[in-house]
Design a protein around this motif. Structure first.
Motif, PDB file in Angstrom:
ATOM      1  N   THR A  69      -3.503  -7.493  -0.910  1.00 35.64           N
ATOM      2  CA  THR A  69      -2.982  -5.815  -1.219  1.00 35.64           C
ATOM      3  C   THR A  69      -4.171  -5.496  -2.514  1.00 35.64           C
ATOM      4  O   THR A  69      -4.482  -4.315  -2.209  1.00 35.64           O
ATOM      5  CB  THR A  69      -1.811  -5.955  -1.520  1.00 35.64           C
ATOM      6  N   ASP A 121      -7.501  -4.416  -1.050  1.00 33.70           N
ATOM      7  CA  ASP A 121      -7.380  -2.883  -0.414  1.00 33.70           C
ATOM      8  C   ASP A 121      -7.096  -1.801  -1.325  1.00 33.70           C
ATOM      9  O   ASP A 121      -7.719  -1.044  -1.399  1.00 33.70           O
ATOM     10  CB  ASP A 121      -6.273  -3.147   0.407  1.00 33.70           C
ATOM     11  N   ASP A 122      -6.376  -2.105  -2.299  1.00 32.39           N
ATOM     12  CA  ASP A 122      -6.057  -0.961  -3.418  1.00 32.39           C
ATOM     13  C   ASP A 122      -7.139  -0.895  -4.255  1.00 32.39           C
ATOM     14  O   ASP A 122      -7.553   0.302  -4.511  1.00 32.39           O
ATOM     15  CB  ASP A 122      -4.886  -1.587  -4.346  1.00 32.39           C
ATOM     16  N   THR A 123      -7.942  -1.781  -4.717  1.00 34.38           N
ATOM     17  CA  THR A 123      -9.055  -1.590  -5.633  1.00 34.38           C
ATOM     18  C   THR A 123     -10.152  -0.806  -4.989  1.00 34.38           C
ATOM     19  O   THR A 123     -10.750   0.171  -5.375  1.00 34.38           O
ATOM     20  CB  THR A 123      -9.602  -2.912  -6.157  1.00 34.38           C
ATOM     21  N   SER A 137      -9.820   1.328  -1.981  1.00 29.73           N
ATOM     22  CA  SER A 137      -9.621   2.453  -1.648  1.00 29.73           C
ATOM     23  C   SER A 137      -9.321   3.391  -2.919  1.00 29.73           C
ATOM     24  O   SER A 137      -9.773   4.643  -2.887  1.00 29.73           O
ATOM     25  CB  SER A 137      -8.111   2.321  -1.053  1.00 29.73           C
ATOM     26  N   LYS A 138      -9.117   2.982  -4.099  1.00 31.86           N
ATOM     27  CA  LYS A 138      -9.142   3.935  -5.187  1.00 31.86           C
ATOM     28  C   LYS A 138     -10.646   4.109  -5.582  1.00 31.86           C
ATOM     29  O   LYS A 138     -10.670   5.290  -6.215  1.00 31.86           O
ATOM     30  CB  LYS A 138      -8.440   3.022  -6.345  1.00 31.86           C
ATOM     31  N   GLU A 175       1.285   9.861  -2.245  1.00 33.77           N
ATOM     32  CA  GLU A 175       0.482   9.767  -3.510  1.00 33.77           C
ATOM     33  C   GLU A 175      -0.338  11.242  -3.694  1.00 33.77           C
ATOM     34  O   GLU A 175      -0.616  11.879  -2.389  1.00 33.77           O
ATOM     35  CB  GLU A 175      -0.544   8.909  -3.911  1.00 33.77           C
ATOM     36  N   GLY A 212      -2.829   9.322  -7.816  1.00 29.86           N
ATOM     37  CA  GLY A 212      -2.398   8.042  -7.049  1.00 29.86           C
ATOM     38  C   GLY A 212      -1.127   7.711  -7.100  1.00 29.86           C
ATOM     39  O   GLY A 212      -0.186   8.570  -7.440  1.00 29.86           O
ATOM     40  N   TYR A 255       4.994   0.303  -6.828  1.00 28.24           N
ATOM     41  CA  TYR A 255       4.630  -0.383  -5.875  1.00 28.24           C
ATOM     42  C   TYR A 255       5.377   0.204  -4.360  1.00 28.24           C
ATOM     43  O   TYR A 255       6.463   0.304  -4.408  1.00 28.24           O
ATOM     44  CB  TYR A 255       4.878  -2.020  -5.875  1.00 28.24           C
ATOM     45  N   TYR A 282       0.582   0.046   3.401  1.00 25.17           N
ATOM     46  CA  TYR A 282       0.085   1.433   2.594  1.00 25.17           C
ATOM     47  C   TYR A 282      -1.433   1.340   2.134  1.00 25.17           C
ATOM     48  O   TYR A 282      -2.064   2.383   2.277  1.00 25.17           O
ATOM     49  CB  TYR A 282       1.153   1.688   1.298  1.00 25.17           C
ATOM     50  N   PHE A 283      -1.747   0.455   1.356  1.00 23.95           N
ATOM     51  CA  PHE A 283      -3.178   0.359   0.849  1.00 23.95           C
ATOM     52  C   PHE A 283      -4.066  -0.090   1.887  1.00 23.95           C
ATOM     53  O   PHE A 283      -5.134   0.359   1.843  1.00 23.95           O
ATOM     54  CB  PHE A 283      -3.076  -0.673  -0.425  1.00 23.95           C
ATOM     55  N   LYS A 320      -4.533   3.263   3.796  1.00 16.69           N
ATOM     56  CA  LYS A 320      -5.182   4.234   2.688  1.00 16.69           C
ATOM     57  C   LYS A 320      -6.867   3.877   2.673  1.00 16.69           C
ATOM     58  O   LYS A 320      -7.618   4.606   2.584  1.00 16.69           O
ATOM     59  CB  LYS A 320      -4.732   3.915   1.558  1.00 16.69           C
TER      60      LYS A 320
END
Length: 386
Positions: free
Chosen positions: A211, A214-216, A218-219, A277, A281, A285, A292-293, A296
């Motif tokens: 997670t 993926d989050d890093t 996608s941001k 979001e 952002g 969580y 989700y991530f 995204k």
């Protein structure tokens, strides 16, 4: 309607145990010799002291497919489960802080390998089937406590090696650098998990590293997207695999993103989860967790490639055929595959919603009642936004 999480978990574990029974004769021994894909796994149970070790099949040769989710698109659920049941997980209980010592260094070398190193592992006792399955990471086969582990013939990936030895590079910068150099996301996740990135390094449970990666990424992509012009049309993409149906609706709007999930239960009821979001952002969580991530990231990759900005709605229907969760990789890869398909261009957001819901067995009314972005958009006229 709300669905009892414990009942859902019980159903998943029942299905997983049926797979274990169906594909019986699982490996059980106090030693194993084979070629690692390569693969490492960091557990989360007992955090901050967790089970850490390699995953090795009793097979020699090219075993890369067993732990390469980017290559699983088009495979059946049974094929993927069989891939994973071949992986025997070795484990030693270690603190996540300051990962050092020869055992960890060997696992880090394994994670950096670009080939399938020969492996020999001895366990304190015979390995036992694992009932562990979390939905974020892919499942695996039997598990055993490692007494000794040896690996030979490892060929290190140069980009990973360079990042590993750069102690001044932050973890997020390391992830972005490797992603931009073309390293597979699943490979980056493994290296992050085994404590190879950042100035203050530590082990990260595999499910969390998936997670976080993926989050890093996608941001970082969304930061780029915010500088691009809005798309000038309403576009729908669809894709189905592994008992999951996905629809992605893009519409002219400053970046906003929502993902909705709906799943069927054994009692015939439908559960819903949704998170969203805007350009700032998400500030919590997600209810739908790593999916989700993962979705995204797939969307952000597409918009960054097109140098475009859009509002985004992702719908995911989880059918009963998806009996055993095999990891959120399948969400990311499904969204990527959807964007490789032929887009459906429509004249309005209402038509887009109709098309997005048409490939689902769940009604448009139910989708609309459980999300937030479309409710907000419909409070004003279309011309107020576009």
């Amino acid at each position: 309607m709300s669905i009892n999480a414990a009942n859902i978990r019980k159903s998943i574990e029942k299905n997983w145990n049926e797979y274990l029974s169906k594909y019986g004769n699982l490996f059980s021994s106090n030693s194993i010799s084979g070629s690692s894909p390569p693969s490492v796994f960091v557990g989360s149970y007992g955090y901050p002291k967790v089970g850490v070790g390699p995953m090795v099949p009793p097979i020699h040769g090219d075993t890369g497919i067993l732990d390469a989710p980017e290559k699983w698109l088009g495979k059946s659920l049974e094929e993927i489960v069989n891939f994973r049941l071949n992986l025997i997980r070795g484990t030693q209980n270690l603190s996540v802080q300051n990962p050092t010592g020869r055992y960890i260094e060997t696992l880090q070398e394994l994670a950096m390998s670009s080939n399938n190193p020969d492996s020999e592992i001895t366990f304190y006792n015979n390995t036992q089937p694992s009932s562990f399955i979390d939905g974020e990471s892919a499942p695996f086969g039997p598990i055993g406590q490692v007494k000794s582990a040896k690996f030979s013939g490892m060929i290190t990936s140069k980009p990973l090696e360079k990042t590993y030895y750069d102690r001044d590079l932050g973890a997020e910068d390391a992830i972005i650098s490797l992603y931009n150099s073309g390293i597979e996301i699943s490979k980056i996740q493994k290296c992050f998990s085994i404590g190879m990135f950042g100035k203050k390094r530590k082990l990260v449970p595999t499910r969390w590293s998936i997670t976080a990666t993926d989050d890093t990424i996608s941001k970082n992509l969304v930061d780029q997207i915010l500088d691009y012009s809005l798309i000038d049309s309403h576009i729908v993409f669809n894709y189905k695999h592994l008992g999951n149906s996905f629809s992605v609706l893009l519409f002219p709007h400053r970046w906003m993103y929502e993902m909705q999930e709906a799943w069927h239960t054994e009692t015939g009821k439908i559960g819903f989860g949704a998170d969203s979001e805007n350009a700032n952002g998400i500030d919590h969580y997600p209810i739908i967790a790593g999916a989700y991530f993962a979705a995204k990231l797939g969307v952000a990759e597409y918009l960054a490639k097109k140098k475009s900005q859009a509002g985004v709605l992702v719908l995911r229907e989880i059918r009963p055929e998806y009996a055993v969760p095999v990891g959120v990789w399948q969400v990311r890869e499904a969204i990527r595959a959807a964007f490789n398909g032929k887009p459906i261009v429509v004249d309005s957001i209402e038509q887009g919603i109709d098309i997005a819901c048409r490939s689902m067995t769940i009604s448009k009314k139910e989708w609309l009642s459980n999300g937030s972005i479309l409710k907000m958009l419909r409070q004003k006229t279309i011309t107020d936004y576009f």
